[in-house]
Write a protein that holds these residues in place. Structure first.
Motif, PDB file in Angstrom:
ATOM      1  N   ARG A  52      30.871  10.012 -34.209  1.00  0.00           N
ATOM      2  CA  ARG A  52      30.304  11.229 -33.624  1.00  0.00           C
ATOM      3  C   ARG A  52      29.937  10.997 -32.175  1.00  0.00           C
ATOM      4  O   ARG A  52      29.385   9.963 -31.821  1.00  0.00           O
ATOM      5  N   GLU A  53      30.246  11.984 -31.356  1.00  0.00           N
ATOM      6  CA  GLU A  53      29.862  11.916 -29.954  1.00  0.00           C
ATOM      7  C   GLU A  53      28.523  12.596 -29.781  1.00  0.00           C
ATOM      8  O   GLU A  53      28.232  13.610 -30.403  1.00  0.00           O
ATOM      9  N   THR A  54      27.698  12.069 -28.971  1.00  0.00           N
ATOM     10  CA  THR A  54      26.377  12.639 -28.751  1.00  0.00           C
ATOM     11  C   THR A  54      26.334  13.357 -27.425  1.00  0.00           C
ATOM     12  O   THR A  54      27.298  13.376 -26.666  1.00  0.00           O
ATOM     13  N   ALA A  55      25.172  13.942 -27.152  1.00  0.00           N
ATOM     14  CA  ALA A  55      25.026  14.702 -25.909  1.00  0.00           C
ATOM     15  C   ALA A  55      25.216  13.836 -24.673  1.00  0.00           C
ATOM     16  O   ALA A  55      25.461  14.320 -23.586  1.00  0.00           O
ATOM     17  N   SER A  56      25.087  12.532 -24.834  1.00  0.00           N
ATOM     18  CA  SER A  56      25.269  11.654 -23.682  1.00  0.00           C
ATOM     19  C   SER A  56      26.741  11.322 -23.436  1.00  0.00           C
ATOM     20  O   SER A  56      27.100  10.730 -22.442  1.00  0.00           O
ATOM     21  N   GLY A  57      27.616  11.734 -24.401  1.00  0.00           N
ATOM     22  CA  GLY A  57      29.033  11.514 -24.241  1.00  0.00           C
ATOM     23  C   GLY A  57      29.676  12.646 -23.493  1.00  0.00           C
ATOM     24  O   GLY A  57      29.038  13.387 -22.767  1.00  0.00           O
ATOM     25  N   LYS A  58      30.959  12.836 -23.743  1.00  0.00           N
ATOM     26  CA  LYS A  58      31.670  13.846 -22.967  1.00  0.00           C
ATOM     27  C   LYS A  58      31.307  15.264 -23.384  1.00  0.00           C
ATOM     28  O   LYS A  58      31.588  16.211 -22.675  1.00  0.00           O
ATOM     29  N   ARG A  59      30.693  15.431 -24.565  1.00  0.00           N
ATOM     30  CA  ARG A  59      30.286  16.759 -24.992  1.00  0.00           C
ATOM     31  C   ARG A  59      28.849  17.024 -24.554  1.00  0.00           C
ATOM     32  O   ARG A  59      27.943  17.156 -25.349  1.00  0.00           O
ATOM     33  N   ASN A  60      28.600  17.028 -23.278  1.00  0.00           N
ATOM     34  CA  ASN A  60      27.242  17.276 -22.809  1.00  0.00           C
ATOM     35  C   ASN A  60      26.967  18.769 -22.798  1.00  0.00           C
ATOM     36  O   ASN A  60      27.867  19.584 -22.891  1.00  0.00           O
ATOM     37  N   GLY A  61      25.712  19.130 -22.678  1.00  0.00           N
ATOM     38  CA  GLY A  61      25.347  20.528 -22.745  1.00  0.00           C
ATOM     39  C   GLY A  61      25.229  20.988 -24.184  1.00  0.00           C
ATOM     40  O   GLY A  61      25.294  20.197 -25.123  1.00  0.00           O
ATOM     41  N   VAL A  62      25.033  22.269 -24.355  1.00  0.00           N
ATOM     42  CA  VAL A  62      24.868  22.815 -25.697  1.00  0.00           C
ATOM     43  C   VAL A  62      25.939  23.875 -25.964  1.00  0.00           C
ATOM     44  O   VAL A  62      26.552  24.417 -25.049  1.00  0.00           O
ATOM     45  N   VAL A  63      26.145  24.140 -27.242  1.00  0.00           N
ATOM     46  CA  VAL A  63      27.018  25.220 -27.665  1.00  0.00           C
ATOM     47  C   VAL A  63      26.141  26.419 -27.991  1.00  0.00           C
ATOM     48  O   VAL A  63      25.127  26.296 -28.681  1.00  0.00           O
ATOM     49  N   ALA A  64      26.499  27.567 -27.483  1.00  0.00           N
ATOM     50  CA  ALA A  64      25.765  28.796 -27.762  1.00  0.00           C
ATOM     51  C   ALA A  64      26.450  29.546 -28.899  1.00  0.00           C
ATOM     52  O   ALA A  64      27.662  29.752 -28.874  1.00  0.00           O
ATOM     53  N   VAL A  65      25.662  29.915 -29.916  1.00  0.00           N
ATOM     54  CA  VAL A  65      26.156  30.730 -31.022  1.00  0.00           C
ATOM     55  C   VAL A  65      25.603  32.138 -30.827  1.00  0.00           C
ATOM     56  O   VAL A  65      24.400  32.359 -30.933  1.00  0.00           O
ATOM     57  N   VAL A  66      26.474  33.084 -30.515  1.00  0.00           N
ATOM     58  CA  VAL A  66      26.062  34.456 -30.210  1.00  0.00           C
ATOM     59  C   VAL A  66      26.323  35.340 -31.429  1.00  0.00           C
ATOM     60  O   VAL A  66      27.450  35.407 -31.927  1.00  0.00           O
ATOM     61  N   VAL A  67      25.279  35.990 -31.936  1.00  0.00           N
ATOM     62  CA  VAL A  67      25.397  36.874 -33.096  1.00  0.00           C
ATOM     63  C   VAL A  67      24.778  38.231 -32.770  1.00  0.00           C
ATOM     64  O   VAL A  67      23.897  38.321 -31.905  1.00  0.00           O
ATOM     65  N   PRO A  68      25.220  39.310 -33.434  1.00  0.00           N
ATOM     66  CA  PRO A  68      24.668  40.632 -33.118  1.00  0.00           C
ATOM     67  C   PRO A  68      23.188  40.765 -33.444  1.00  0.00           C
ATOM     68  O   PRO A  68      22.439  41.415 -32.723  1.00  0.00           O
ATOM     69  N   GLU A  69      22.754  40.178 -34.574  1.00  0.00           N
ATOM     70  CA  GLU A  69      21.375  40.306 -35.018  1.00  0.00           C
ATOM     71  C   GLU A  69      21.122  39.264 -36.102  1.00  0.00           C
ATOM     72  O   GLU A  69      22.047  38.652 -36.621  1.00  0.00           O
ATOM     73  N   LEU A  70      19.855  39.101 -36.447  1.00  0.00           N
ATOM     74  CA  LEU A  70      19.496  38.181 -37.523  1.00  0.00           C
ATOM     75  C   LEU A  70      18.857  38.903 -38.707  1.00  0.00           C
ATOM     76  O   LEU A  70      18.573  38.294 -39.728  1.00  0.00           O
ATOM     77  N   SER A  71      18.620  40.217 -38.568  1.00  0.00           N
ATOM     78  CA  SER A  71      18.009  40.977 -39.654  1.00  0.00           C
ATOM     79  C   SER A  71      19.001  41.254 -40.777  1.00  0.00           C
ATOM     80  O   SER A  71      18.614  41.406 -41.937  1.00  0.00           O
ATOM     81  N   ASN A  72      20.291  41.328 -40.454  1.00  0.00           N
ATOM     82  CA  ASN A  72      21.328  41.479 -41.469  1.00  0.00           C
ATOM     83  C   ASN A  72      21.640  40.091 -42.030  1.00  0.00           C
ATOM     84  O   ASN A  72      22.068  39.204 -41.291  1.00  0.00           O
ATOM     85  N   PRO A  73      21.423  39.865 -43.340  1.00  0.00           N
ATOM     86  CA  PRO A  73      21.579  38.509 -43.897  1.00  0.00           C
ATOM     87  C   PRO A  73      22.971  37.926 -43.779  1.00  0.00           C
ATOM     88  O   PRO A  73      23.158  36.718 -43.958  1.00  0.00           O
ATOM     89  N   ALA A  74      23.971  38.743 -43.477  1.00  0.00           N
ATOM     90  CA  ALA A  74      25.331  38.214 -43.340  1.00  0.00           C
ATOM     91  C   ALA A  74      25.435  37.290 -42.138  1.00  0.00           C
ATOM     92  O   ALA A  74      26.166  36.288 -42.172  1.00  0.00           O
ATOM     93  N   PHE A  75      24.708  37.584 -41.052  1.00  0.00           N
ATOM     94  CA  PHE A  75      24.830  36.793 -39.831  1.00  0.00           C
ATOM     95  C   PHE A  75      24.078  35.460 -39.885  1.00  0.00           C
ATOM     96  O   PHE A  75      24.604  34.442 -39.419  1.00  0.00           O
ATOM     97  N   PRO A  76      22.873  35.394 -40.440  1.00  0.00           N
ATOM     98  CA  PRO A  76      22.225  34.089 -40.607  1.00  0.00           C
ATOM     99  C   PRO A  76      23.055  33.113 -41.443  1.00  0.00           C
ATOM    100  O   PRO A  76      22.964  31.893 -41.244  1.00  0.00           O
ATOM    101  N   ALA A  77      23.858  33.640 -42.372  1.00  0.00           N
ATOM    102  CA  ALA A  77      24.714  32.756 -43.168  1.00  0.00           C
ATOM    103  C   ALA A  77      25.708  32.021 -42.276  1.00  0.00           C
ATOM    104  O   ALA A  77      25.951  30.820 -42.445  1.00  0.00           O
TER     105      ALA A  77
END
Length: 331
Positions: A52-77
């Motif tokens: 596994r590569e860590t944040a100190s490796g070439k995959r620096n930064g974060v991945v953003a997960v964009v969802v419409p909402e969290l009140s609909n239980p389908a999206f938290p899944a």
């Protein structure tokens, strides 16, 4: 010298003889895995040279997960599964809920462009909205940020696309209801400006149903109730809904009229959200293959982070019909 092929979690699962979810749990250090199984997975890692590569490796930064909402239980899944997989890959992530009453999808993406974001996974974002603009995603991608889309497709974007097959979902629902003797079947969906609703409607009409057997409202309990009212008034004995939330609205409408479910009206949902097995009655619904879709999305994103070009074709996943007690023989 040709580049070494990246070892994936699916490769580990195959060698270890376990599920990919088990591999994810081992890699993320989560409980619920027998020690013997954990050792088998670790041995597979050593055998395949998985690291596994860590944040100190070439995959620096974060991945953003964009969802419409969290009140609909389908999206938290989706969010939960993506978090497990990204964490297992040593990739930090942040969730950006873009609800109507909070920060918009555009605002999130504009903010992300100014931060050290390494990649984006969009769940049911603007590529699913025919009236929305994808310009903000285009700018993000052109800036060098790999972007993957779940349940949204825009062929003009240089991203990877993974969707549940809405046509197959409708076909499976109709087949099930017809085996129970139903012919007056209606479809309750949200606005057809959204790709999943439009595809469900097209699949429904392709099966020979008339346009007036489709009721388009909004993806809420109230929307499901309104759509069911129209379809019940038109004489339908079964309703296929575009979401579990809409299906609960359809059941509410039936009961407000003194009708029983499934005695007088059969109802099918979509998503198989948590707790749908425990509603009264338990909801017959279509289960999206969330785990498989998220696994494919994360794999594509990690390959994009590694410099590989993303495959722009859309990959469709087969849904499963989960039969419970909200459907029964036509009366």
């Amino acid at each position: 010298m040709a580049p070494t092929k990246r070892t994936r979690m699916s490769d580990l699962a195959k060698v270890a003889g376990v599920s990919t979810a088990t591999v994810s749990r081992v890699l993320s250090g989560r409980p619920g895995v027998k020690e013997e199984t954990r050792r088998v997975v670790l041995d597979a890692m050593n055998e395949l040279g998985y690291a596994r590569e860590t944040a100190s490796g070439k995959r620096n930064g974060v991945v953003a997960v964009v969802v419409p909402e969290l009140s609909n239980p389908a999206f938290p899944a989706f969010v939960e599964e993506l978090d497990i997989l990204l964490f297992a890959a040593g990739q930090a992530n942040v969730v950006c809920p873009a609800g109507n009453s909070g920060t918009s999808e555009l605002q999130h993406l504009e903010t992300l462009q100014g931060l050290n974001v390494s990649g984006v996974i969009s769940v049911s974002g603007t590529p699913a909205d025919s009236l929305g603009s994808n310009e903000h995603y285009r700018r993000l991608i052109e800036s060098g940020v790999p972007t993957v889309f779940i349940n949204g497709y825009a062929p003009d974007l240089r991203g990877a696309f993974f969707s549940c097959s809405d046509v197959e979902a409708v076909s499976a629902s109709v087949t099930h209801l017809r085996t129970l003797g139903h012919e007056r079947i209606g479809l309750a969906i949200g606005s057809e400006r959204y790709l999943p609703a439009r595809r469900k409607a097209e699949g429904f009409e392709a099966l020979g149903f008339p346009r007036d057997s489709i009721a388009s409202t909004i993806f809420t309990v109230e929307g499901g109730q309104l759509a069911a009212a129209r379809l019940i008034d038109a004489g339908h004995t079964a309703v296929i809904c575009g979401s579990d939330i809409m299906a609960l609205g359809a059941i509410r409408e039936a009961r407000s009229r003194g009708l029983s479910v499934p005695g007088d009206l059969s109802v099918v949902g979509f998503d198989d959200s948590p707790l749908m097995a425990f509603t009264d009655p338990g909801l017959t619904t279509i289960r999206q293959p969330v785990r498989a879709m998220c696994e494919a999305a994360v794999t594509a994103l990690l390959e994009g982070l590694g410099g590989s070009p993303l495959d722009r074709s859309e990959l469709l996943f087969h849904p499963d019909l989960i039969i419970r007690n909200s459907t029964g023989p036509v009366s």
